[in-house]
Design a protein around this motif. Structure first.
Motif, PDB file in Angstrom:
ATOM      1  N   UNK A 155      -6.602  12.597  -7.918  1.00 27.36           N
ATOM      2  CA  UNK A 155      -6.821  12.464  -6.469  1.00 27.36           C
ATOM      3  C   UNK A 155      -6.369  11.094  -5.969  1.00 27.36           C
ATOM      4  N   UNK A 156      -6.674  10.063  -6.767  1.00 27.46           N
ATOM      5  CA  UNK A 156      -6.312   8.700  -6.385  1.00 27.46           C
ATOM      6  C   UNK A 156      -4.803   8.541  -6.237  1.00 27.46           C
ATOM      7  N   UNK A 157      -4.046   9.130  -7.173  1.00 27.16           N
ATOM      8  CA  UNK A 157      -2.590   9.015  -7.103  1.00 27.16           C
ATOM      9  C   UNK A 157      -2.078   9.681  -5.827  1.00 27.16           C
ATOM     10  N   UNK A 206       0.829  -1.212   0.000  1.00 27.34           N
ATOM     11  CA  UNK A 206       0.000   0.000   0.000  1.00 27.34           C
ATOM     12  C   UNK A 206       0.859   1.257   0.000  1.00 27.34           C
ATOM     13  N   UNK A 207       2.085   1.157   0.559  1.00 25.36           N
ATOM     14  CA  UNK A 207       2.949   2.330   0.643  1.00 25.36           C
ATOM     15  C   UNK A 207       3.876   2.485  -0.553  1.00 25.36           C
ATOM     16  N   UNK A 208       3.821   1.543  -1.497  1.00 27.23           N
ATOM     17  CA  UNK A 208       4.778   1.639  -2.610  1.00 27.23           C
ATOM     18  C   UNK A 208       4.284   2.637  -3.661  1.00 27.23           C
ATOM     19  N   UNK A 209       5.180   3.055  -4.551  1.00 26.65           N
ATOM     20  CA  UNK A 209       4.848   4.111  -5.507  1.00 26.65           C
ATOM     21  C   UNK A 209       3.968   3.632  -6.641  1.00 26.65           C
ATOM     22  N   UNK A 215      -0.037   7.097   1.547  1.00 30.07           N
ATOM     23  CA  UNK A 215       0.206   5.927   2.403  1.00 30.07           C
ATOM     24  C   UNK A 215       1.704   5.622   2.459  1.00 30.07           C
ATOM     25  N   UNK A 216       2.467   6.259   1.598  1.00 27.58           N
ATOM     26  CA  UNK A 216       3.892   5.941   1.550  1.00 27.58           C
ATOM     27  C   UNK A 216       4.712   7.212   1.459  1.00 27.58           C
ATOM     28  N   UNK A 217       5.168   7.503   0.234  1.00 31.23           N
ATOM     29  CA  UNK A 217       6.080   8.621   0.001  1.00 31.23           C
ATOM     30  C   UNK A 217       5.581   9.953   0.559  1.00 31.23           C
ATOM     31  N   UNK A 218       4.260  10.206   0.480  1.00 29.85           N
ATOM     32  CA  UNK A 218       3.742  11.510   0.929  1.00 29.85           C
ATOM     33  C   UNK A 218       3.132  11.461   2.335  1.00 29.85           C
TER      34      UNK A 218
END
Ligand code: TRP
Length: 457
Positions: free
Chosen positions: A354-356, A140-143, A362-365
């Motif tokens: 929005x989805x991106x 879930x946290x991956x790009x 959940x990860x990078x941001x």
């Protein structure tokens, strides 16, 4: 588009199934169990029921009234019914809510595709509970991967939307909804026959009233609105496709009962299994995605159970993303005179953006927060707990105080051809009880009610 020419759903069954398809979704199977788990179980369920009966049902009937009377999209409806006034703000609130909900809903829908893929390729078997959590978090946290699945899910929704109301939405719902019920019942039977299943049933059905507080009440109200798809004009848009002979009260009753039934079935499917395997019911949004594959894995033929379950979840999600997409597409198509496919393209593009962002949150941001919430949780919070109840409140105030009672009754009884036995009770709840209750719950959550009380004590 002239009123007579407006497309309608093809049959009575089609009307009910399409609307149930809209209402039943991740809200019932992913959000309901996790909210129930986080908010203490049966006490939450009880307040949820109260909200469904006293707020949800009246708001749903009222949305049906507006939709079929005006035969327009969520915002256009108010331009027809209250021209030159500010009431169309209800519709704009709804169009924005559609984008915001889809902004996180499409991401969770995408997760179901990943799990279908994993169950299918056999990679869910042989993992420990820790592996499931770690794998979910890193996925879930991956790009890239979750965004790819989000994209695919939005694409599927888009393709159904551009094939039109009758062919797309109605046919999809007619095929998918019955399958959904069947699979759900099979999984319930499996779950309640596990050892210690009664602990899960106790958690779900034996209330502990000390767990009730203002945030539990706001959560239950938000869940009721979210699950019934009310408060943002989704059901205004759907009922604008209902035929003249559709019985609005019965349809509302059927949809409310079926939607609530699916949520309870989801609870019965999940909690006995959770307790049987000694897993925490408070796991949060991860409950379905971490706990269940782990639970299924400990059953014979675990992979097949996971595969069935995530297909079920994906199907339920798709009939709901279609309905949300339709709110925004119908609005742009009718109000800006764009072709349907062009409108759909704009909407899909917006959802993807929005989805991106919400997937990356959940990860990078994850360090970028709004009011202490990451973007994903923020979208969930402002829609379910603020925009939907607020929209529902305004809908009731508008119809309660601005619409002639005779006009309301004529539409809800199909010009007097079907009886509405509890019309006065409904009207009372819609006009007074719903707006006041929603208002009080807001004030209470903001802490204003207790400040006010102190002035008098
Ligand atoms: N009710 C759907 C669910 O439970 C989600 C949904 C579809 C929705 N359309 C909506 C929620 C409109 C709020 C408003 O998953």
């Amino acid at each position: 588009m002239s009123i007579e020419k407006r497309v309608t759903f093809g049959s009575k069954l089609g009307v009910v199934l399409a609307t149930v398809g809209c209402a039943v979704g991740l809200g019932n199977i992913w959000r309901f169990p996790y909210m129930t788990g986080v908010n203490g179980g049966a006490a939450f369920l009880l307040i949820y029921f109260v909200c469904i009966i006293f707020l949800g049902f009246p708001v749903m009937v009222t949305e049906f009234f507006i939709g079929r009377k005006s035969r327009r999209n969520a915002a256009g409806a108010f331009k027809v019914m209250a021209p030159g006034t500010k009431w169309s703000i209800i519709g704009y609130n709804g169009v924005f809510a559609a984008f915001f909900i889809l902004g996180f809903y499409a991401v969770v829908s995408g997760w179901t595709l990943e799990y279908i893929y994993q169950a299918f390729s056999g990679s869910l078997s042989g993992k420990s509970a820790i592996d499931f959590k770690e794998d979910f978090d890193s996925f879930a946290g991956s790009d890239f991967r979750p965004i790819l699945w989000t994209f695919l899910f939005v694409l599927m929704t888009h393709l159904i939307i551009i094939s039109g109301v009758k062919k797309g939405i109605e046919r999809a719902s007619k095929i998918m909804m019955p399958i959904l019920f069947l699979i759900l019942i099979i999984l319930c039977v499996r779950s309640v026959t596990l050892p210690n299943a009664h602990l899960g049933l106790d958690f779900l059905f034996k209330p502990d009233f000390s767990k009730i507080n203002s945030s539990v009440i706001l959560s239950a109200m938000g869940q009721a609105f979210f699950s019934l798809s009310i408060g943002m004009g989704c059901l205004i848009t759907y009922s604008s496709y209902f035929g003249k002979e559709t019985n609005l009260q019965h349809t509302a009753l059927q949809v409310t009962v079926l939607d609530t039934l699916v949520a309870i079935l989801a609870g019965i499917m999940i909690f006995p299994a959770v307790f049987s395997f000694g897993i925490e019911p408070t796991a949060g949004p991860e409950l379905v995605f971490i706990t269940l594959p782990n639970v299924f894995n400990q059953l014979p033929l675990g992979n097949i159970w996971s595969l069935i379950f995530f297909i079920l979840l994906g199907v339920a999600a798709l009939t709901s993303t279609i309905s949300l997409h339709e709110v925004a597409t119908a609005y742009m198509h009718e109000e800006y005179k764009m072709t349907r496919s062009r409108a759909a393209l704009f909407v899909s593009g917006g959802i993807l953006i929005l989805g991106i962002i919400s997937s990356l949150s959940m990860g990078r941001l994850s360090d970028y927060t709004i009011f202490g919430l990451n973007f994903f949780d923020f979208l969930d919070y402002i829609t379910a707990k603020i925009m939907l109840p607020l929209g529902g409140m305004l809908i009731c105030i508008y119809v309660g105080f601005r619409v002639d009672r005779k006009v309301l009754k004529a539409e809800l009884t199909n010009e007097g051809t079907v009886p509405f036995y509890f019309f006065n009770t409904y009207a009372f709840f819609m006009k007074y009880v719903a707006p006041i209750a929603i208002g009080l719950i807001f004030l209470n959550e903001l802490g204003l009610l207790s400040k006010f009380q102190k002035l008098f004590v």
